[in-house]
Design a protein around this motif. Structure first.
Motif, PDB file in Angstrom:
ATOM      1  N   ALA A 378       0.825  -1.214   0.000  1.00 19.99           N
ATOM      2  CA  ALA A 378       0.000   0.000   0.000  1.00 19.99           C
ATOM      3  C   ALA A 378       0.854   1.256   0.000  1.00 19.99           C
ATOM      4  CB  ALA A 378      -0.929  -0.007   1.218  1.00 19.99           C
ATOM      5  N   ALA A 379       2.052   1.170   0.595  1.00 18.55           N
ATOM      6  CA  ALA A 379       2.945   2.327   0.642  1.00 18.55           C
ATOM      7  C   ALA A 379       3.839   2.435  -0.594  1.00 18.55           C
ATOM      8  CB  ALA A 379       3.813   2.260   1.902  1.00 18.55           C
ATOM      9  N   GLY A 380       3.677   1.497  -1.533  1.00 12.53           N
ATOM     10  CA  GLY A 380       4.489   1.526  -2.744  1.00 12.53           C
ATOM     11  C   GLY A 380       5.891   1.001  -2.554  1.00 12.53           C
ATOM     12  N   VAL A 381       6.100   0.201  -1.503  1.00 17.54           N
ATOM     13  CA  VAL A 381       7.414  -0.369  -1.213  1.00 17.54           C
ATOM     14  C   VAL A 381       7.377  -1.848  -1.578  1.00 17.54           C
ATOM     15  CG1 VAL A 381       9.146  -0.831   0.555  1.00 17.54           C
ATOM     16  CG2 VAL A 381       7.803   1.266   0.655  1.00 17.54           C
ATOM     17  N   ALA A 382       8.280  -2.282  -2.456  1.00 16.94           N
ATOM     18  CA  ALA A 382       8.314  -3.679  -2.884  1.00 16.94           C
ATOM     19  C   ALA A 382       9.007  -4.517  -1.822  1.00 16.94           C
ATOM     20  CB  ALA A 382       9.044  -3.812  -4.220  1.00 16.94           C
ATOM     21  N   ALA A 383       8.264  -5.418  -1.195  1.00 13.11           N
ATOM     22  CA  ALA A 383       8.809  -6.274  -0.145  1.00 13.11           C
ATOM     23  C   ALA A 383       8.418  -7.719  -0.431  1.00 13.11           C
ATOM     24  CB  ALA A 383       8.304  -5.845   1.232  1.00 13.11           C
ATOM     25  N   VAL A 384       9.276  -8.648  -0.022  1.00 13.25           N
ATOM     26  CA  VAL A 384       9.033 -10.075  -0.244  1.00 13.25           C
ATOM     27  C   VAL A 384       9.443 -10.844   0.999  1.00 13.25           C
ATOM     28  CG1 VAL A 384       9.347  -9.957  -2.751  1.00 13.25           C
ATOM     29  CG2 VAL A 384      11.326 -10.340  -1.280  1.00 13.25           C
ATOM     30  N   LYS A 385       8.924 -12.071   1.101  1.00 14.32           N
ATOM     31  CA  LYS A 385       9.373 -12.961   2.162  1.00 14.32           C
ATOM     32  C   LYS A 385      10.716 -13.561   1.787  1.00 14.32           C
ATOM     33  CE  LYS A 385       5.606 -15.493   2.289  1.00 14.32           C
ATOM     34  NZ  LYS A 385       4.640 -16.531   2.716  1.00 14.32           N
ATOM     35  N   ASP A 386      11.549 -13.811   2.784  1.00 14.85           N
ATOM     36  CA  ASP A 386      12.845 -14.429   2.552  1.00 14.85           C
ATOM     37  C   ASP A 386      12.633 -15.825   1.962  1.00 14.85           C
ATOM     38  OD1 ASP A 386      15.914 -14.122   3.413  1.00 14.85           O
ATOM     39  OD2 ASP A 386      15.298 -16.202   3.702  1.00 14.85           O
ATOM     40  N   THR A 387      13.470 -16.217   1.003  1.00 14.86           N
ATOM     41  CA  THR A 387      13.280 -17.495   0.314  1.00 14.86           C
ATOM     42  C   THR A 387      13.527 -18.690   1.210  1.00 14.86           C
ATOM     43  OG1 THR A 387      15.576 -17.342  -0.457  1.00 14.86           O
ATOM     44  CG2 THR A 387      13.845 -16.515  -1.932  1.00 14.86           C
ATOM     45  N   THR A 388      14.366 -18.540   2.224  1.00 15.97           N
ATOM     46  CA  THR A 388      14.664 -19.673   3.112  1.00 15.97           C
ATOM     47  C   THR A 388      14.017 -19.541   4.473  1.00 15.97           C
ATOM     48  OG1 THR A 388      16.716 -18.592   3.825  1.00 15.97           O
ATOM     49  CG2 THR A 388      16.853 -20.131   1.978  1.00 15.97           C
ATOM     50  N   ASP A 389      13.625 -18.339   4.872  1.00 17.31           N
ATOM     51  CA  ASP A 389      12.990 -18.137   6.174  1.00 17.31           C
ATOM     52  C   ASP A 389      11.757 -17.261   5.977  1.00 17.31           C
ATOM     53  OD1 ASP A 389      12.206 -17.704   8.729  1.00 17.31           O
ATOM     54  OD2 ASP A 389      14.155 -17.056   9.487  1.00 17.31           O
ATOM     55  N   PRO A 390      10.564 -17.865   5.849  1.00 18.29           N
ATOM     56  CA  PRO A 390       9.363 -17.075   5.554  1.00 18.29           C
ATOM     57  C   PRO A 390       8.947 -16.132   6.668  1.00 18.29           C
ATOM     58  CG  PRO A 390       8.798 -19.365   6.041  1.00 18.29           C
ATOM     59  CD  PRO A 390      10.296 -19.298   5.956  1.00 18.29           C
ATOM     60  N   SER A 391       9.575 -16.214   7.849  1.00 15.85           N
ATOM     61  CA  SER A 391       9.240 -15.281   8.923  1.00 15.85           C
ATOM     62  C   SER A 391      10.007 -13.967   8.788  1.00 15.85           C
ATOM     63  CB  SER A 391       9.545 -15.921  10.287  1.00 15.85           C
ATOM     64  OG  SER A 391      10.917 -16.227  10.406  1.00 15.85           O
ATOM     65  N   ILE A 392      10.857 -13.850   7.787  1.00 14.38           N
ATOM     66  CA  ILE A 392      11.632 -12.627   7.548  1.00 14.38           C
ATOM     67  C   ILE A 392      11.104 -11.929   6.295  1.00 14.38           C
ATOM     68  CG2 ILE A 392      13.906 -11.711   6.915  1.00 14.38           C
ATOM     69  CD1 ILE A 392      15.176 -13.819   8.647  1.00 14.38           C
ATOM     70  N   VAL A 393      10.855 -10.632   6.393  1.00 16.84           N
ATOM     71  CA  VAL A 393      10.413  -9.813   5.262  1.00 16.84           C
ATOM     72  C   VAL A 393      11.535  -8.833   4.949  1.00 16.84           C
ATOM     73  CG1 VAL A 393       8.756  -8.091   4.477  1.00 16.84           C
ATOM     74  CG2 VAL A 393       7.975 -10.038   5.828  1.00 16.84           C
ATOM     75  N   ARG A 394      11.857  -8.729   3.687  1.00 17.36           N
ATOM     76  CA  ARG A 394      12.924  -7.821   3.268  1.00 17.36           C
ATOM     77  C   ARG A 394      12.510  -7.100   1.994  1.00 17.36           C
ATOM     78  NH1 ARG A 394      17.487  -9.677   3.501  1.00 17.36           N
ATOM     79  NH2 ARG A 394      17.242 -11.668   4.577  1.00 17.36           N
ATOM     80  N   LEU A 395      13.257  -6.050   1.665  1.00 17.04           N
ATOM     81  CA  LEU A 395      12.998  -5.331   0.412  1.00 17.04           C
ATOM     82  C   LEU A 395      13.258  -6.254  -0.764  1.00 17.04           C
ATOM     83  CD1 LEU A 395      14.568  -1.809   1.031  1.00 17.04           C
ATOM     84  CD2 LEU A 395      12.169  -2.393   0.970  1.00 17.04           C
ATOM     85  N   SER A 396      12.448  -6.082  -1.798  1.00 22.83           N
ATOM     86  CA  SER A 396      12.654  -6.868  -3.013  1.00 22.83           C
ATOM     87  C   SER A 396      14.020  -6.541  -3.611  1.00 22.83           C
ATOM     88  CB  SER A 396      11.553  -6.557  -4.018  1.00 22.83           C
ATOM     89  OG  SER A 396      11.849  -7.116  -5.272  1.00 22.83           O
TER      90      SER A 396
END
Length: 400
Positions: A378-396
């Motif tokens: 919603a804020a226009g920030v591209a973020a994804v879940k970490d590929t090996t740890d889905p509990s971590i969110v990071r910038l795309s």
């Protein structure tokens, strides 16, 4: 919020500042149709300021917006006008929204329900009515209302849109949402932008992923364990988990052994402990070595995330906006770029800031990871879940 503006050129348009504020307060699960024109057989043409549909709860909320030149002194139920400060009477907006409600309810039952809510009982297809008036304040006298609610701020209106529930929710599946949105926009004479269509499009099923290599999964498990230790350390800072116990008393000398009885003027000497084998001794030294979370000293990344929460989430009266600001601030912090934001730690820190009986689940609805990703989108920030740890969110990676 997904906004569907009016296509009627003769209708008023929503104030950009109001639209921007609603975008900040509402997620994409809420569809907002503004300045609608409703043509329902058997009822006069109705001009509707805002109609909200919460696609997660299956509820419709009708909102009449009124702005006056002076503050409102008295809010009356149907049958009498409202009174402004100074004595001026104005038409009762609760009566106006009630007339609009009949038209909206009828068009939903006749034009939308047969195709999209076919299994719903006709009587359950209802709309909750409300009035928003920023000229209402703490000095305004409120008469008890039989139906609906009156809001003085957009924040109050948003709380109604988010929390309003019904025993017979009007819901559709993800693949049908875009068709429902187009049907509602057509009925209420609103447009559907290409950006809204993209957000409503059903998710594309991802190709099957190869089985994770054991080494990769082992590394992820170690990271999860480390995160749990960090969260445990944060909880322990509030006080000891168990009361400290007194050290056990040293056993007395064996009274049956004459050779073990020391002279009267000499204290007993404890025998020297046997020296551990070299391998065991090295293991013990490693186990007893101080760790990064020993005592109350937390690792820099852990403490850095905490500072973002403490900066944006007040210790009393926290709202979803505060939690959203803390998460977005941490997500875009260069110091946390490599590690990402561990959502479990973030939620633990937020929970420590909430007062009374409030909890994080009531402020960030649904899965916390999904909620965080939705706020970033919603804020226009591209973020994804970490590929090996889905509990971590990071910038795309595209944004780094």
């Amino acid at each position: 919020m997904l906004h569907f503006p009016s296509t009627n050129t003769a209708a008023h348009t929503a104030a950009p500042t109001d639209v921007a504020r609603l975008h900040q307060l509402l997620g994409d699960h809420v569809w907002a149709f503004s300045n609608c024109r409703v043509d329902s057989p058997g009822t006069p043409v109705a001009e509707v300021d805002w109609l909200f549909y919460n696609s997660d709860k299956g509820t419709f909320i009708l909102s009449e917006w009124k702005r006056y030149n002076g503050q409102v002194r008295e809010v009356k139920d149907t049958g009498r006008p409202w009174v402004l400060v100074g004595g001026k009477e104005v038409p009762n907006p609760i009566e106006q929204v009630a007339r609009q409600l009949d038209a909206v309810r009828r068009v939903l039952r006749q034009s939308v329900a047969p195709q999209h809510f076919a299994t719903a009982n006709q009587d359950s297809i209802n709309v909750y009515q409300s009035v928003y008036c920023p000229q209402i304040n703490e000095k305004t006298q409120h008469e008890r209302l039989r139906y609906g609610v009156v809001h003085a701020t957009l924040e109050e209106l948003v709380r109604t849109v988010e929390r309003r529930a019904t025993t017979a929710p009007l819901l559709v599946g993800e693949t049908e949402r875009v068709h429902l949105a187009v049907a509602l926009a057509d009925v209420f004479r609103c447009s559907v932008s290409s950006a809204v269509r993209r957000k409503l499009a059903p998710p594309v099923s991802a190709p099957a992923q190869p089985m994770t290599h054991p080494t990769t999964r082992i590394a992820a498990i170690h990271r999860e364990l480390a995160a749990l230790h960090l969260e445990l350390a944060a909880l322990a800072e509030a006080g000891p988990l168990v009361p400290s116990l007194p050290a056990p008393a040293a056993p007395g000398p064996d009274a049956t052994s004459a050779s073990a009885t020391p002279p009267a003027n000499q204290l007993p000497v404890a025998p020297a402990p046997a020296k551990a084998p070299p391998v065991l001794q090295a293991t013990n030294e490693k186990a007893n070595a101080p760790t990064a979370t020993a005592g109350k000293q937390a690792p820099p990344v852990h403490e850095h995330l905490r500072r973002h929460v403490e900066k944006h989430v007040p210790p009393a009266g926290a709202e979803p906006d505060h939690i959203r600001a803390a998460f977005l601030s941490a997500l875009q912090d260069g110091q946390l770029r490599k590690s990402g934001v561990h959502v479990g730690q973030f939620g633990g820190f937020v929970g420590q800031r909430l007062d009374g009986n409030r909890n994080l689940a009531s402020l960030a609805l649904g899965s916390l990871v999904k909620w965080c990703l939705a706020q970033a989108s919603a804020a226009g920030v591209a973020a994804v879940k970490d590929t090996t740890d889905p509990s971590i969110v990071r910038l795309s990676p595209l944004k780094t």
